[in-house]
Motif scaffolding. Structure first.
Motif, PDB file in Angstrom:
ATOM      1  N   PHE A   6      30.878  30.439  39.805  1.00  0.00           N
ATOM      2  CA  PHE A   6      30.998  31.414  40.891  1.00  0.00           C
ATOM      3  C   PHE A   6      29.781  32.337  40.854  1.00  0.00           C
ATOM      4  CE2 PHE A   6      35.224  30.508  39.093  1.00  0.00           C
ATOM      5  CZ  PHE A   6      35.803  29.865  40.168  1.00  0.00           C
ATOM      6  N   THR A   7      29.235  32.632  42.018  1.00  0.00           N
ATOM      7  CA  THR A   7      28.026  33.457  42.060  1.00  0.00           C
ATOM      8  C   THR A   7      28.300  34.906  41.678  1.00  0.00           C
ATOM      9  OG1 THR A   7      28.368  33.864  44.424  1.00  0.00           O
ATOM     10  CG2 THR A   7      26.919  32.022  43.808  1.00  0.00           C
ATOM     11  N   GLY A   8      29.539  35.308  41.724  1.00  0.00           N
ATOM     12  CA  GLY A   8      29.912  36.668  41.370  1.00  0.00           C
ATOM     13  C   GLY A   8      31.381  36.886  41.644  1.00  0.00           C
ATOM     14  N   ARG A   9      31.815  38.121  41.472  1.00  0.00           N
ATOM     15  CA  ARG A   9      33.234  38.434  41.624  1.00  0.00           C
ATOM     16  C   ARG A   9      33.727  38.166  43.050  1.00  0.00           C
ATOM     17  NH1 ARG A   9      36.521  43.217  42.650  1.00  0.00           N
ATOM     18  NH2 ARG A   9      38.548  42.841  41.685  1.00  0.00           N
ATOM     19  N   SER A  10      32.917  38.458  44.055  1.00  0.00           N
ATOM     20  CA  SER A  10      33.371  38.232  45.433  1.00  0.00           C
ATOM     21  C   SER A  10      33.629  36.745  45.685  1.00  0.00           C
ATOM     22  CB  SER A  10      32.384  38.798  46.449  1.00  0.00           C
ATOM     23  OG  SER A  10      31.130  38.164  46.338  1.00  0.00           O
ATOM     24  N   ALA A  11      32.810  35.876  45.115  1.00  0.00           N
ATOM     25  CA  ALA A  11      33.034  34.428  45.263  1.00  0.00           C
ATOM     26  C   ALA A  11      34.294  33.999  44.518  1.00  0.00           C
ATOM     27  CB  ALA A  11      31.822  33.653  44.750  1.00  0.00           C
TER      28      ALA A  11
ATOM     29  N   PRO B 131      44.585  42.446  42.908  1.00  0.00           N
ATOM     30  CA  PRO B 131      43.197  41.975  43.000  1.00  0.00           C
ATOM     31  C   PRO B 131      42.246  42.712  42.064  1.00  0.00           C
ATOM     32  CG  PRO B 131      44.142  42.258  45.186  1.00  0.00           C
ATOM     33  CD  PRO B 131      45.136  42.819  44.213  1.00  0.00           C
ATOM     34  N   SER B 132      42.505  43.978  41.806  1.00  0.00           N
ATOM     35  CA  SER B 132      41.598  44.726  40.927  1.00  0.00           C
ATOM     36  C   SER B 132      41.599  44.171  39.499  1.00  0.00           C
ATOM     37  CB  SER B 132      41.960  46.210  40.906  1.00  0.00           C
ATOM     38  OG  SER B 132      43.254  46.387  40.354  1.00  0.00           O
ATOM     39  N   GLY B 133      42.638  43.469  39.120  1.00  0.00           N
ATOM     40  CA  GLY B 133      42.713  42.877  37.785  1.00  0.00           C
ATOM     41  C   GLY B 133      41.914  41.604  37.631  1.00  0.00           C
ATOM     42  N   VAL B 134      41.403  41.078  38.748  1.00  0.00           N
ATOM     43  CA  VAL B 134      40.635  39.829  38.719  1.00  0.00           C
ATOM     44  C   VAL B 134      39.157  40.162  38.610  1.00  0.00           C
ATOM     45  CG1 VAL B 134      40.142  37.649  39.875  1.00  0.00           C
ATOM     46  CG2 VAL B 134      42.397  38.695  40.116  1.00  0.00           C
ATOM     47  N   THR B 135      38.662  40.163  37.399  1.00  0.00           N
ATOM     48  CA  THR B 135      37.235  40.366  37.159  1.00  0.00           C
ATOM     49  C   THR B 135      36.712  39.151  36.413  1.00  0.00           C
ATOM     50  OG1 THR B 135      37.568  41.448  35.023  1.00  0.00           O
ATOM     51  CG2 THR B 135      37.574  42.872  36.993  1.00  0.00           C
ATOM     52  N   MET B 136      35.419  38.994  36.425  1.00  0.00           N
ATOM     53  CA  MET B 136      34.824  37.853  35.731  1.00  0.00           C
ATOM     54  C   MET B 136      35.180  37.901  34.241  1.00  0.00           C
ATOM     55  SD  MET B 136      33.268  36.232  38.194  1.00  0.00           S
ATOM     56  CE  MET B 136      31.742  35.337  37.956  1.00  0.00           C
ATOM     57  N   SER B 137      35.071  39.076  33.643  1.00  0.00           N
ATOM     58  CA  SER B 137      35.345  39.186  32.211  1.00  0.00           C
ATOM     59  C   SER B 137      36.821  38.997  31.900  1.00  0.00           C
ATOM     60  CB  SER B 137      34.840  40.528  31.663  1.00  0.00           C
ATOM     61  OG  SER B 137      35.457  41.596  32.332  1.00  0.00           O
ATOM     62  N   ALA B 138      37.705  39.482  32.774  1.00  0.00           N
ATOM     63  CA  ALA B 138      39.141  39.317  32.538  1.00  0.00           C
ATOM     64  C   ALA B 138      39.547  37.854  32.623  1.00  0.00           C
ATOM     65  CB  ALA B 138      39.933  40.148  33.537  1.00  0.00           C
TER      66      ALA B 138
ATOM     67  N   ALA C 283      40.992  35.593  29.599  1.00  0.00           N
ATOM     68  CA  ALA C 283      42.315  34.975  29.741  1.00  0.00           C
ATOM     69  C   ALA C 283      42.333  33.519  29.294  1.00  0.00           C
ATOM     70  CB  ALA C 283      42.791  35.087  31.187  1.00  0.00           C
ATOM     71  N   VAL C 284      41.208  32.834  29.443  1.00  0.00           N
ATOM     72  CA  VAL C 284      41.162  31.422  29.038  1.00  0.00           C
ATOM     73  C   VAL C 284      40.360  31.211  27.761  1.00  0.00           C
ATOM     74  CG1 VAL C 284      41.513  30.544  31.382  1.00  0.00           C
ATOM     75  CG2 VAL C 284      39.186  30.868  30.525  1.00  0.00           C
ATOM     76  N   GLY C 285      39.813  32.295  27.226  1.00  0.00           N
ATOM     77  CA  GLY C 285      39.008  32.184  26.013  1.00  0.00           C
ATOM     78  C   GLY C 285      37.652  31.545  26.249  1.00  0.00           C
ATOM     79  N   ALA C 286      37.116  31.772  27.447  1.00  0.00           N
ATOM     80  CA  ALA C 286      35.826  31.181  27.809  1.00  0.00           C
ATOM     81  C   ALA C 286      34.731  32.240  27.738  1.00  0.00           C
ATOM     82  CB  ALA C 286      35.886  30.618  29.225  1.00  0.00           C
ATOM     83  N   PRO C 287      33.505  31.823  27.519  1.00  0.00           N
ATOM     84  CA  PRO C 287      32.405  32.780  27.631  1.00  0.00           C
ATOM     85  C   PRO C 287      32.213  33.151  29.105  1.00  0.00           C
ATOM     86  CG  PRO C 287      31.573  30.572  27.181  1.00  0.00           C
ATOM     87  CD  PRO C 287      33.063  30.489  27.109  1.00  0.00           C
ATOM     88  N   SER C 288      31.741  34.358  29.358  1.00  0.00           N
ATOM     89  CA  SER C 288      31.536  34.811  30.748  1.00  0.00           C
ATOM     90  C   SER C 288      30.619  33.874  31.516  1.00  0.00           C
ATOM     91  CB  SER C 288      30.961  36.231  30.768  1.00  0.00           C
ATOM     92  OG  SER C 288      31.898  37.133  30.265  1.00  0.00           O
ATOM     93  N   GLY C 289      29.686  33.251  30.812  1.00  0.00           N
ATOM     94  CA  GLY C 289      28.775  32.321  31.469  1.00  0.00           C
ATOM     95  C   GLY C 289      29.479  31.168  32.143  1.00  0.00           C
ATOM     96  N   SER C 290      30.656  30.782  31.629  1.00  0.00           N
ATOM     97  CA  SER C 290      31.425  29.708  32.258  1.00  0.00           C
ATOM     98  C   SER C 290      31.804  30.070  33.683  1.00  0.00           C
ATOM     99  CB  SER C 290      32.703  29.415  31.463  1.00  0.00           C
ATOM    100  OG  SER C 290      32.400  28.866  30.216  1.00  0.00           O
TER     101      SER C 290
ATOM    102  N   THR D 240      37.071  24.468  36.766  1.00  0.00           N
ATOM    103  CA  THR D 240      37.293  25.452  37.823  1.00  0.00           C
ATOM    104  C   THR D 240      38.781  25.683  38.096  1.00  0.00           C
ATOM    105  OG1 THR D 240      35.139  24.936  38.793  1.00  0.00           O
ATOM    106  CG2 THR D 240      36.744  26.030  40.216  1.00  0.00           C
ATOM    107  N   PRO D 241      39.615  24.643  38.214  1.00  0.00           N
ATOM    108  CA  PRO D 241      41.045  24.915  38.433  1.00  0.00           C
ATOM    109  C   PRO D 241      41.670  25.761  37.322  1.00  0.00           C
ATOM    110  CG  PRO D 241      40.569  22.638  38.958  1.00  0.00           C
ATOM    111  CD  PRO D 241      39.326  23.202  38.332  1.00  0.00           C
ATOM    112  N   GLN D 242      41.270  25.527  36.097  1.00  0.00           N
ATOM    113  CA  GLN D 242      41.794  26.313  34.981  1.00  0.00           C
ATOM    114  C   GLN D 242      41.398  27.787  35.121  1.00  0.00           C
ATOM    115  OE1 GLN D 242      40.169  25.086  31.218  1.00  0.00           O
ATOM    116  NE2 GLN D 242      41.702  26.187  30.026  1.00  0.00           N
ATOM    117  N   LEU D 243      40.177  28.037  35.511  1.00  0.00           N
ATOM    118  CA  LEU D 243      39.712  29.406  35.706  1.00  0.00           C
ATOM    119  C   LEU D 243      40.432  30.075  36.882  1.00  0.00           C
ATOM    120  CD1 LEU D 243      35.896  28.784  35.166  1.00  0.00           C
ATOM    121  CD2 LEU D 243      37.496  29.821  33.535  1.00  0.00           C
TER     122      LEU D 243
END
Length: 195
Positions: free
Chosen positions: A48-53, A25-32, A36-43, A9-12
């Motif tokens: 996080f339950t979603g973008r708002s979280a 803030p608009s640049g912070v999306t789950m996919s972005a 950025a860390v080379g992780a699958p979106s599922g990570s 979580t700290p890395q994300l």
């Protein structure tokens, strides 16, 4: 035996801070963040339950990290004016050593989707705000500055003024001058000295 997670979580959240500093803030999306860390979106959806979280955690972690040192500086002195000066210096020096986080905080919680935060995130935010208000009120009382004018003066001295020293540089992408901490401290001290 379970394998430890490859992306913690700290890395994300660190990646989200960098994205927010670069694109807002608009640049912070789950996919972005995942990219950025080379992780699958599922990570991300696992943590996080979603973008708002995600936005709430990015904002709150940054604010709470800043506030920890701020309150320590403000309350660690026997002389209230010295505590105020230390708090002003903290704002500038923290911004110098954490430029991405400081740039993120220029936006405000509303721009990080506060209206969509969970009750738990809203409570964390309000607890932090109440702690700031209480600390500023305690400093005003210790300095003998009473009523709304006294509270406004102390707020200007230990929050607004030091922030103004760093804001222009953060927005302009220019480094803080070497004398920025001293400038903030001297101006804060002059306001806290009273009439």
């Amino acid at each position: 035996m379970a394998r430890p997670p490859r992306f913690d979580t700290p890395q994300l959240l660190d990646a989200a801070v960098r994205l927010a500093a670069e694109a807002g803030p608009s640049g912070v999306t789950m996919s972005a963040v995942a990219a950025a860390v080379g992780a699958p979106s599922g990570s991300l959806y696992h943590r996080f339950t979603g973008r708002s979280a995600l936005l709430a955690e990015v904002w709150l972690r940054t604010v709470e990290g800043f506030q920890e040192g701020y309150f320590e500086a403000l309350e660690s002195r026997d002389d209230p004016r010295a505590g105020g000066r230390a708090a002003a210096r903290h704002i500038v020096s923290w911004s110098r050593t954490h430029p991405a986080e400081a740039a993120l905080l220029l936006y405000g919680a509303q721009e990080f989707g506060r209206d969509d935060w969970s009750d738990e995130h809203l409570l964390r935010a309000e607890e932090g705000n109440m702690q700031v208000r209480a600390a500023v009120a305690a400093l005003a009382g210790a300095l003998g500055m009473h009523g709304r004018p006294g509270l406004d003066r102390v707020t200007l001295a230990v929050i607004d003024l030091p922030l103004s020293v760093v804001r222009r540089h953060l927005r302009g992408g220019t480094p803080l001058p070497a004398h920025a901490e001293d400038l903030a401290e001297r101006c804060t001290d002059a306001l806290l000295a009273g009439d």
